[in-house]
Every structure is written in structure tokens, then in C-alpha cells.
Design an enzyme around this catalytic site. Structure first.
Site, PDB file in Angstrom:
ATOM      1  N   TRP A  17       0.804  -1.226   0.000  1.00 34.38           N
ATOM      2  CA  TRP A  17       0.000   0.000   0.000  1.00 34.38           C
ATOM      3  C   TRP A  17       0.832   1.269   0.000  1.00 34.38           C
ATOM      4  O   TRP A  17       0.293   2.356  -0.142  1.00 34.38           O
ATOM      5  CB  TRP A  17      -0.904   0.004   1.247  1.00 34.38           C
ATOM      6  CG  TRP A  17      -0.133  -0.336   2.492  1.00 34.38           C
ATOM      7  CD1 TRP A  17      -0.039  -1.564   3.076  1.00 34.38           C
ATOM      8  CD2 TRP A  17       0.716   0.531   3.251  1.00 34.38           C
ATOM      9  NE1 TRP A  17       0.824  -1.516   4.151  1.00 34.38           N
ATOM     10  CE2 TRP A  17       1.298  -0.231   4.281  1.00 34.38           C
ATOM     11  CE3 TRP A  17       1.046   1.887   3.170  1.00 34.38           C
ATOM     12  CZ2 TRP A  17       2.185   0.294   5.212  1.00 34.38           C
ATOM     13  CZ3 TRP A  17       1.934   2.419   4.095  1.00 34.38           C
ATOM     14  CH2 TRP A  17       2.497   1.612   5.104  1.00 34.38           C
ATOM     15  N   ASN A  18       2.158   1.166   0.191  1.00 34.07           N
ATOM     16  CA  ASN A  18       2.907   2.414   0.393  1.00 34.07           C
ATOM     17  C   ASN A  18       3.123   3.208  -0.890  1.00 34.07           C
ATOM     18  O   ASN A  18       3.226   4.428  -0.861  1.00 34.07           O
ATOM     19  CB  ASN A  18       4.219   2.167   1.149  1.00 34.07           C
ATOM     20  CG  ASN A  18       5.128   1.197   0.452  1.00 34.07           C
ATOM     21  OD1 ASN A  18       4.712   0.488  -0.455  1.00 34.07           O
ATOM     22  ND2 ASN A  18       6.366   1.159   0.856  1.00 34.07           N
ATOM     23  N   GLY A  22       6.580  -6.491  -0.322  1.00 34.89           N
ATOM     24  CA  GLY A  22       5.911  -6.422   0.977  1.00 34.89           C
ATOM     25  C   GLY A  22       6.879  -6.805   2.075  1.00 34.89           C
ATOM     26  O   GLY A  22       8.100  -6.671   1.933  1.00 34.89           O
ATOM     27  N   SER A  23       6.318  -7.312   3.152  1.00 32.24           N
ATOM     28  CA  SER A  23       7.147  -7.598   4.326  1.00 32.24           C
ATOM     29  C   SER A  23       8.011  -8.841   4.108  1.00 32.24           C
ATOM     30  O   SER A  23       7.673  -9.737   3.321  1.00 32.24           O
ATOM     31  CB  SER A  23       6.247  -7.802   5.543  1.00 32.24           C
ATOM     32  OG  SER A  23       5.420  -8.920   5.328  1.00 32.24           O
ATOM     33  N   CYS A  34      10.258   1.145   1.852  1.00 28.47           N
ATOM     34  CA  CYS A  34      11.204   0.086   2.232  1.00 28.47           C
ATOM     35  C   CYS A  34      12.637   0.593   2.183  1.00 28.47           C
ATOM     36  O   CYS A  34      13.520   0.014   2.800  1.00 28.47           O
ATOM     37  CB  CYS A  34      11.024  -1.132   1.348  1.00 28.47           C
ATOM     38  SG  CYS A  34      11.022  -0.717  -0.390  1.00 28.47           S
ATOM     39  N   GLU A  91      10.704  -8.127  -3.306  1.00 27.56           N
ATOM     40  CA  GLU A  91      11.243  -6.866  -2.779  1.00 27.56           C
ATOM     41  C   GLU A  91      10.719  -6.763  -1.354  1.00 27.56           C
ATOM     42  O   GLU A  91       9.547  -6.467  -1.136  1.00 27.56           O
ATOM     43  CB  GLU A  91      10.731  -5.680  -3.595  1.00 27.56           C
ATOM     44  CG  GLU A  91      11.185  -5.667  -5.030  1.00 27.56           C
ATOM     45  CD  GLU A  91      12.672  -5.405  -5.195  1.00 27.56           C
ATOM     46  OE1 GLU A  91      13.339  -5.037  -4.208  1.00 27.56           O
ATOM     47  OE2 GLU A  91      13.158  -5.587  -6.312  1.00 27.56           O
ATOM     48  N   LEU A  92      11.582  -7.012  -0.383  1.00 24.18           N
ATOM     49  CA  LEU A  92      11.104  -7.145   0.992  1.00 24.18           C
ATOM     50  C   LEU A  92      11.590  -5.992   1.859  1.00 24.18           C
ATOM     51  O   LEU A  92      11.876  -4.918   1.365  1.00 24.18           O
ATOM     52  CB  LEU A  92      11.526  -8.510   1.529  1.00 24.18           C
ATOM     53  CG  LEU A  92      11.177  -9.690   0.588  1.00 24.18           C
ATOM     54  CD1 LEU A  92      11.648 -11.010   1.152  1.00 24.18           C
ATOM     55  CD2 LEU A  92       9.685  -9.734   0.305  1.00 24.18           C
ATOM     56  N   LYS A 103      -2.781  -8.680  -7.274  1.00 21.15           N
ATOM     57  CA  LYS A 103      -3.601  -8.317  -6.113  1.00 21.15           C
ATOM     58  C   LYS A 103      -2.952  -7.134  -5.393  1.00 21.15           C
ATOM     59  O   LYS A 103      -1.873  -7.259  -4.836  1.00 21.15           O
ATOM     60  CB  LYS A 103      -3.729  -9.476  -5.129  1.00 21.15           C
ATOM     61  CG  LYS A 103      -4.787  -9.162  -4.067  1.00 21.15           C
ATOM     62  CD  LYS A 103      -4.669 -10.001  -2.824  1.00 21.15           C
ATOM     63  CE  LYS A 103      -3.632  -9.513  -1.856  1.00 21.15           C
ATOM     64  NZ  LYS A 103      -3.922  -8.212  -1.202  1.00 21.15           N
ATOM     65  N   PRO A 104      -3.632  -5.986  -5.408  1.00 24.33           N
ATOM     66  CA  PRO A 104      -3.084  -4.847  -4.663  1.00 24.33           C
ATOM     67  C   PRO A 104      -3.364  -5.008  -3.171  1.00 24.33           C
ATOM     68  O   PRO A 104      -4.194  -5.828  -2.769  1.00 24.33           O
ATOM     69  CB  PRO A 104      -3.852  -3.655  -5.240  1.00 24.33           C
ATOM     70  CG  PRO A 104      -5.156  -4.224  -5.690  1.00 24.33           C
ATOM     71  CD  PRO A 104      -4.908  -5.656  -6.077  1.00 24.33           C
ATOM     72  N   GLU A 151      12.282  -2.615  10.812  1.00 25.26           N
ATOM     73  CA  GLU A 151      11.852  -1.405  10.110  1.00 25.26           C
ATOM     74  C   GLU A 151      10.826  -0.674  10.962  1.00 25.26           C
ATOM     75  O   GLU A 151       9.818  -1.260  11.353  1.00 25.26           O
ATOM     76  CB  GLU A 151      11.120  -1.819   8.828  1.00 25.26           C
ATOM     77  CG  GLU A 151      11.958  -1.887   7.616  1.00 25.26           C
ATOM     78  CD  GLU A 151      11.116  -2.219   6.394  1.00 25.26           C
ATOM     79  OE1 GLU A 151      10.309  -3.171   6.459  1.00 25.26           O
ATOM     80  OE2 GLU A 151      11.287  -1.560   5.383  1.00 25.26           O
TER      81      GLU A 151
HETATM   82  P1  ADP Z   1       2.384  -4.809   5.203  1.00 24.27           P
HETATM   83  O1  ADP Z   1       2.639  -5.316   6.582  1.00 24.27           O
HETATM   84  O2  ADP Z   1       3.142  -3.612   4.849  1.00 24.27           O
HETATM   85  O3  ADP Z   1       0.927  -4.709   4.854  1.00 24.27           O
HETATM   86  P2  ADP Z   1       2.528  -7.323   3.895  1.00 24.27           P
HETATM   87  O4  ADP Z   1       3.696  -8.097   3.432  1.00 24.27           O
HETATM   88  O5  ADP Z   1       1.755  -7.885   5.004  1.00 24.27           O
HETATM   89  O6  ADP Z   1       3.042  -5.878   4.244  1.00 24.27           O
HETATM   90  O7  ADP Z   1       1.535  -7.031   2.683  1.00 24.27           O
HETATM   91  C1  ADP Z   1       1.973  -6.813   1.352  1.00 24.27           C
HETATM   92  C2  ADP Z   1       0.989  -7.454   0.410  1.00 24.27           C
HETATM   93  O8  ADP Z   1       0.966  -8.851   0.671  1.00 24.27           O
HETATM   94  C3  ADP Z   1      -0.435  -6.970   0.550  1.00 24.27           C
HETATM   95  O9  ADP Z   1      -1.040  -6.970  -0.739  1.00 24.27           O
HETATM   96  C4  ADP Z   1      -1.070  -8.035   1.434  1.00 24.27           C
HETATM   97  O10 ADP Z   1      -2.461  -8.175   1.281  1.00 24.27           O
HETATM   98  C5  ADP Z   1      -0.362  -9.269   0.925  1.00 24.27           C
HETATM   99  N1  ADP Z   1      -0.312 -10.388   1.878  1.00 24.27           N
HETATM  100  C6  ADP Z   1      -0.295 -10.352   3.229  1.00 24.27           C
HETATM  101  N2  ADP Z   1      -0.208 -11.593   3.743  1.00 24.27           N
HETATM  102  C7  ADP Z   1      -0.185 -12.459   2.704  1.00 24.27           C
HETATM  103  C8  ADP Z   1      -0.096 -13.881   2.567  1.00 24.27           C
HETATM  104  N3  ADP Z   1      -0.001 -14.686   3.623  1.00 24.27           N
HETATM  105  N4  ADP Z   1      -0.084 -14.396   1.312  1.00 24.27           N
HETATM  106  C9  ADP Z   1      -0.169 -13.602   0.233  1.00 24.27           C
HETATM  107  N5  ADP Z   1      -0.239 -12.260   0.290  1.00 24.27           N
HETATM  108  C10 ADP Z   1      -0.240 -11.679   1.500  1.00 24.27           C
END
Ligand code: ADP
Length: 491
Positions: free
Chosen positions: A160-161, A240-241, A296, A262-263, A184-185, A393
Site C-alpha cells: 500500500w505504500n 511487501g514484508s 522500504c 522486494e522485501l 492483487k493490490p 523497520e
Molecule cells: P504490510 O505489513 O506492509 O501490509 P505485507 O507483506 O503484510 O506488508 O503485505 C503486502 C501485500 O501482501 C499486501 O497486498 C497483502 O495483502 C499481501 N499479503 C499479506 N499476507 C499475505 C499472505 N499470507 N499471502 C499472500 N499475500 C499476502
């Protein structure tokens, strides 16, 4: 959902997902709320999709792959270039949608939209340069040719950032390479991704080539599993994370899917004694407080030569005093809200932990006294390596300074993380710049600048901060396989 923001073109704001060229609801009919992080108000509802919807999207992407991948790169270039043009032409509307759901100041949102367009333009052209090789044969009467082919249907999962730029940073190279995509956003920011689909459709990108499915957080895992277990999907590109990225990489192992990840980062920001302090301070403000610290590549650990520490602090206090916190739609605002209450609580925890372990608070340190997810810009000194904010972070507008007295000590501290995404160093000594930039264990080194993201250069991390690169020619390679054709000509 339309009264708060006045768009020039209302049709950009969609509450349906975009699959196979159709604007659709979830099969279940379920929806989820999307709220404005600056006010907590409901913006609108998006389809809350599940595995069955994603399976449908994969089928659509598979069906579109044949025709799209058979096109020449030049034939794919035309609609992609048009998409880029439309993104720029609609930048003010896209920026308004982005600020509404993500919170960043409108001028920053506009810059992000232009950044998003830059990926589409760049990769539209780069497709023509996905060269292979003709290799001298090791036998007579053979021709060795290595060519590049698209991996097939690609899956994208975005955060979302940067709700626009993270979508195009994946979709543009994927589509340019000849892949089709199911993306999937993040649940906080579906409307930016869907607005980009409106423009992709208008640009003439064929149905099924780009598909966006939306869902709230509880369905994220199910959607991730559907994408990662599908034999039809050749590649996953995720931002994402680190925790979720590792889980997705493990899931992809079963089908031996290609992955780009990209983590998280834990970027050091290093100021040497010979740095231009004005440049260091303005770069720190840009890199740390842009997007309220929610990138990030935001510096997470400020390492300042002890001999310039006090002067750096003095100038930083003045610079922070010029930041203006508020709703991203208010004129002059430079610091918006955090994305959620959870995000505010995480920042609070990091500040409390640092203070409990002996850090000194100079500016801010608490949530702002107003509605919404606002945290005051914060400056602390006396940060040590065991504090939570040195290890994880913070993802918020919090700057914590530590000092160093030797280059060896500095490098040990700077490299003492498993997350080697970005790093920043400020110095006017050419030999030191050469030495340190090579010694830093990070995928990106900013030397005398805080602005390090561009579509033309490879972006990605070392160690546990990811796999693969986005942007640049490396970014399109991530969506292609190399095929070796060994042609023999008997006789
Ligand atoms: P943040 O903590 O910044 O939201 P995430 O890694 O949790 O970072 O989220 C990044 C993306 O990954 C979002 O689109 C979120 O919906 C998706 N996401 C979160 N958990 C899962 C999962 N277990 N499997 C697939 N996608 C996921």
C-alpha cells in the site's frame, strides 16, 4: 464515495475488480471497506474476492497469453506507451485517489503517479532490447542461439505504500515481456490499482492481459496460495514484508515458480565528518519523512560521525520544524498520516523501547493530537544496536541517531543486518566514497543523495531483503526465460 474528492473524470474510481476485460464483483458478492487514513472515513467498498475469483482471473490471463505473447515487442509497445500517456494525462485524478486511500500529500502522490508512468514508458521501449545471443558452435554445422521468452502468466502482489508505482513496476515489465498478469493490490489501496486498469483498458491493452483482483486482509493468504500453487502461473513478483515474502517463496518452491521479492529494509544513513551537512540534512529529510517514513528504502539507522553529530542534530531540528503535518489534501502539507492504527502503535512501541533503553528524545515522540493515524515527526539521539528500531523497520516518521568514531566500527554497524536493501553515505572524499560504497552490503547505495529510485536502474536487495531486481533491463529479464536452441545442420 465520490463526494470528498472532486475528480475531473469520475469514471476512474471503480468499485469492481478488473478481470478478463470485465468489471466484476466477487463471486460471493462480498465487499470490504476502504478507509481514508487521515480521517478514518469510509471511502468506498471493493470486491472481497477469494480463491474462486483468482482461479477465474488466472484462466483469463492464460487465455490472453497466446495472442499477447505472439506480438512483436513493437506491437506491444504501442498500447503500453498509450497507457503511460494516459497515466500522465490523468495524473491529478490518480493522485487524488491515491491520497484519499493512502494519505500521502497530494504533491507527493502526483510525483508517484509520474514515477508509475515512467515504468510503463521505459519498459514499453525496453521490450525491443530483450536480446538473445548467437553463440559460436563448439561443433561444425551447428548454430547455437539463446533467445528470451516470456515466463507465461505472472502473478503480482503489491503493498500500500506506493499504490500506483508498485503496480506498474511489476505490470509494465511483465506485459512488455509478453506475459499476462494477475495482480492483487494491498487491501488498503485497491482503488489506485483499479484506476490504472481503467486507463490500461482505454489504452487498448487487450482483455485478460492485465487482471486485478481485490480482497481484504483475511483473504490474502488464500489468494496467495491460489496464485503460488497454480501450474498456469510461471512467476510471482511480490513487494511487501520479509515475513510474507519468505512464506510466499516457500509456497512457490512446490511448483518451482520463478520469484522476485522486494522485501523489508533496514537502511543505514551514514554521515562522515567530511560530508556537506546541508546536503546530508536535506537528503535525510527527503528519504526519511517522505511518505511519513513508509518506504522500504527509508533510512532506518542514522550513523553520524561523532565529530559532526551535534551540528547535524542542530540542523536537523530546524529542518524538522519546517515539516507540515496534516491531511494530504491540505495545501502545504508535507507529512501525511500513517496507513493504520496498527502502524501508529508499532511506531509508538519503537519509540518507547528506545527511550526505555536510554535514547534521548529531542523532537516529537508521540501521536499527533488530531483524528486519523498521525504521528509527529520525531528525532532521538543515543540509539544503540539492540533497540527495536535498530533491528526492525520502523516504517514511520522517526529518526534515531547513533554515532561512530572509526570506519571499521561504522561498517560493522552498517552491515550488521540481514536486510541489505538500501544504504546512504555522505562524504566529499573520493577514496572514502569508493571504499565504502563497495563495502556496504546493500543492493543500492546512495552517495550524497537520498533520491535513489528510478525506472532506469536496478532496484533490489541483498541478503534477506529480497531476490531479483525491478526497473532497468534486469527488471524485464525477471519475467523472461532463456531458451537455448541447438540447431544442427547435418551434411
Ligand atoms: P504490510 O505489513 O506492509 O501490509 P505485507 O507483506 O503484510 O506488508 O503485505 C503486502 C501485500 O501482501 C499486501 O497486498 C497483502 O495483502 C499481501 N499479503 C499479506 N499476507 C499475505 C499472505 N499470507 N499471502 C499472500 N499475500 C499476502
Amino acid at each position: 464515495m465520490k463526494e470528498k474528492v472532486k475528480l475531473l473524470d469520475d469514471s476512474l474510481l471503480r468499485d469492481r475488480a478488473y478481470v478478463g476485460g470485465e468489471w466484476i464483483q466477487a463471486v460471493s458478492g462480498a465487499t470490504f471497506d476502504v478507509v481514508n487514513p487521515a480521517t478514518g472515513e469510509l471511502i468506498g467498498k471493493a470486491p472481497h474476492m477469494a480463491a474462486v475469483d483468482v482461479e477465474h482471473a488466472i484462466i483469463q490471463a492464460e487465455a490472453a497469453f497466446g495472442e499477447w505473447s505472439a506480438r512483436t515487442a513493437k506491437e506491444r509497445e504501442a498500447p503500453l506507451k498509450e497507457w503511460a500517456r494516459l497515466i500522465v494525462a490523468n495524473a491529478s485524478d490518480l493522485a487524488a485517489i491515491l491520497t484519499l486511500e493512502q494519505g500521502k500529500p497530494l504533491s507527493d502522490a502526483k510525483n508517484e503517479v509520474l514515477f508509475a508512468a515512467s515504468f510503463v514508458e521505459w519498459f514499453a521501449e525496453e521490450a525491443k532490447r530483450t536480446y538473445g545471443e548467437v553463440i559460436p558452435g563448439s561443433r561444425r554445422n551447428v548454430t547455437y542461439v539463446a533467445i528470451k521468452e516470456p515466463v507465461g502468466v505472472a502473478a503480482g502482489i503489491t503493498p500500500w505504500n506506493l499504490p500506483c508505482a508498485m503496480v506498474t513496476r511489476k505490470a509494465a515489465p511483465a506485459l512488455a515481456a509478453g506475459c499476462t498478469m494477475v495482480l492483487k493490490p494491498a487491501e488498503h489501496t485497491p482503488f489506485s490499482a483499479l484506476a490504472l486498469c481503467v486507463l490500461a483498458e482505454r489504452a487498448g491493452i487487450p482483455r485478460g492481459v492485465l487482471n486485478v483482483v481485490t480482497a481484504d486482509r483475511p483473504a490474502a493468504e488464500e489468494i496467495g496460495r491460489t496464485l503460488t500453487s497454480s501450474h498456469a502461473v510461471g512467476k510471482l513478483s511480490f513487494t511487501g514484508s520479509t515475513a510474507v515474502g519468505k512464506r510466499l517463496a516457500a509456497q512457490c518452491a512446490d511448483t518451482m515458480k520463478r520469484v522476485s521479492l522486494e522485501l523489508g529494509g533496514n537502511s543505514p544513513f551514514i554521515v562522515f565528518a567530511d560530508a556537506d551537512l546541508d546536503v546530508a540534512v536535506s537528503s535525510a529529510v527527503f528519504a526519511k519523512f517522505r511518505n511519513a517514513g513508509q518506504t522500504c528504502i527509508a533510512p532506518n539507522r542514522f550513523l553520524i560521525d561523532a565529530s559532526v553529530h551535534d551540528e547535524f542534530v542542530k540542523r536537523m531540528i530546524a529542518a524538522i520544524g519546517e515539516l507540515s503535518l496534516g491531511d494530504g489534501f491540505e495545501p502545504g502539507v508535507t507529512l501525511g498520516p500513517l496507513i493504520s492504527e496498527d502502524a501508529v502503535q508499532k511506531v509508538e512501541r519503537h519509540v518507547a523501547d528506545a527511550l526505555a533503553r536510554g535514547a534521548k528524545l529531542l523532537v516529537g515522540g508521540k501521536r499527533a493530537d488530531r483524528k486519523g493515524n498521525f504521528f509527529l515527526p520525531t528525532l532521538m539521539t543515543g540509539i544503540s544496536p539492540e533497540m527495536a528500531m535498530s533491528c526492525e523497520e520502523t516504517f514511520g516518521p522517526v529518526m534515531g541517531l547513533a554515532t561512530f568514531t572509526s570506519e571499521d566500527e561504522l561498517l560493522q554497524r552498517a552491515n550488521g543486518t540481514r536486510l541489505g536493501l538500501a544504504s546512504y553515505m555522505f562524504s566529499r572524499d573520493a577514496a572514502r566514497i569508493h571504499r565504502t560504497s563497495r563495502a556496504l552490503q546493500a543492493g543500492i547505495v546512495g552517495v550524497n543523495t537520498g533520491a535513489i529510485a528510478t525506472e532506469v536502474a536496478p532496484f533490489g536487495g541483498f541478503k534477506e531483503s529480497g531476490i531479483g531486481r525491478e526497473g532497468a533491463r534486469q527488471g524485464i529479464d525477471e519475467f523472461m526465460e532463456t531458451k537455448f536452441i541447438c540447431e544442427a545442420f547435418p551434411g
